[in-house]
Design a protein around this motif. Structure first.
Motif, mmCIF file in Angstrom:
data_model
loop_
_atom_site.group_PDB
_atom_site.id
_atom_site.type_symbol
_atom_site.label_atom_id
_atom_site.label_comp_id
_atom_site.label_asym_id
_atom_site.label_seq_id
_atom_site.Cartn_x
_atom_site.Cartn_y
_atom_site.Cartn_z
ATOM 1 N N PHE A 46 24.596 40.538 37.163
ATOM 2 C CA PHE A 46 24.891 39.784 38.393
ATOM 3 C C PHE A 46 26.328 39.096 38.278
ATOM 4 O O PHE A 46 27.056 38.977 39.199
ATOM 5 C CB PHE A 46 23.753 38.693 38.370
ATOM 6 N N ASP A 47 26.579 38.401 37.269
ATOM 7 C CA ASP A 47 27.959 37.906 37.007
ATOM 8 C C ASP A 47 29.307 38.926 37.422
ATOM 9 O O ASP A 47 29.998 38.772 38.188
ATOM 10 C CB ASP A 47 28.445 37.261 35.768
ATOM 11 N N GLY A 54 33.764 39.243 45.160
ATOM 12 C CA GLY A 54 34.841 37.974 45.317
ATOM 13 C C GLY A 54 33.662 36.710 45.714
ATOM 14 O O GLY A 54 34.205 35.825 46.662
ATOM 15 N N PHE A 55 32.626 36.526 45.131
ATOM 16 C CA PHE A 55 31.543 35.674 45.298
ATOM 17 C C PHE A 55 32.345 34.100 45.178
ATOM 18 O O PHE A 55 31.952 33.305 46.164
ATOM 19 C CB PHE A 55 30.528 35.465 44.655
ATOM 20 N N ASN A 56 32.985 33.795 44.192
ATOM 21 C CA ASN A 56 33.484 32.664 44.104
ATOM 22 C C ASN A 56 34.429 32.102 45.288
ATOM 23 O O ASN A 56 34.308 31.165 45.933
ATOM 24 C CB ASN A 56 34.354 32.395 42.795
ATOM 25 N N ALA A 57 35.325 32.895 45.560
ATOM 26 C CA ALA A 57 36.167 32.610 46.975
ATOM 27 C C ALA A 57 35.259 32.419 48.202
ATOM 28 O O ALA A 57 35.565 31.495 48.948
ATOM 29 C CB ALA A 57 37.063 33.919 47.003
ATOM 30 N N TRP A 58 34.365 33.308 48.484
ATOM 31 C CA TRP A 58 33.304 33.017 49.423
ATOM 32 C C TRP A 58 32.589 31.632 49.509
ATOM 33 O O TRP A 58 32.419 30.861 50.352
ATOM 34 C CB TRP A 58 32.393 34.308 49.838
#
Length: 98
Positions: A46-47, A54-58
């Motif tokens: 998952f990480d 780009g989960f963190n940017a979203w």
């Protein structure tokens, strides 16, 4: 023989990924049917997935533009429902990370 040597300037492989994806999906569905799911060595965790998309940017973008008191009003009520026809009730929108 290389494709460029026989006149090709560009080669597209549109189905190459689909073929691999289908095979991976078939293995996963077979595992699920057998009530098991062997994930080890079969993809990303998952990480890793979050990093790839780009989960963190979203998430930062979501935090920047979200608000707890954000309300949207419908342009018109549901004409099928006489109680809400013509009304504009507020609807809260909340995003949660799962």
């Amino acid at each position: 023989m290389k494709l460029g040597e026989i006149g090709f300037a560009m080669v597209a492989y549109p189905v190459s990924l689909i073929f691999r994806i289908v095979q991976t999906m078939q293995r996963a569905l077979t595992d699920l049917k057998g009530e098991k799911l062997n994930l080890e060595g079969e993809g990303v965790n998952f990480d890793e997935f979050k990093e790839m998309i780009g989960f963190n940017a979203w998430s930062k973008l979501e935090q920047r533009f979200s608000s707890n008191d954000l309300h949207l009003k419908p342009l018109s009520g549901n004409s099928q429902d006489p109680e809400t026809s013509g009304t504009a009730e507020s609807t809260s929108i909340n995003f949660r990370h799962v």
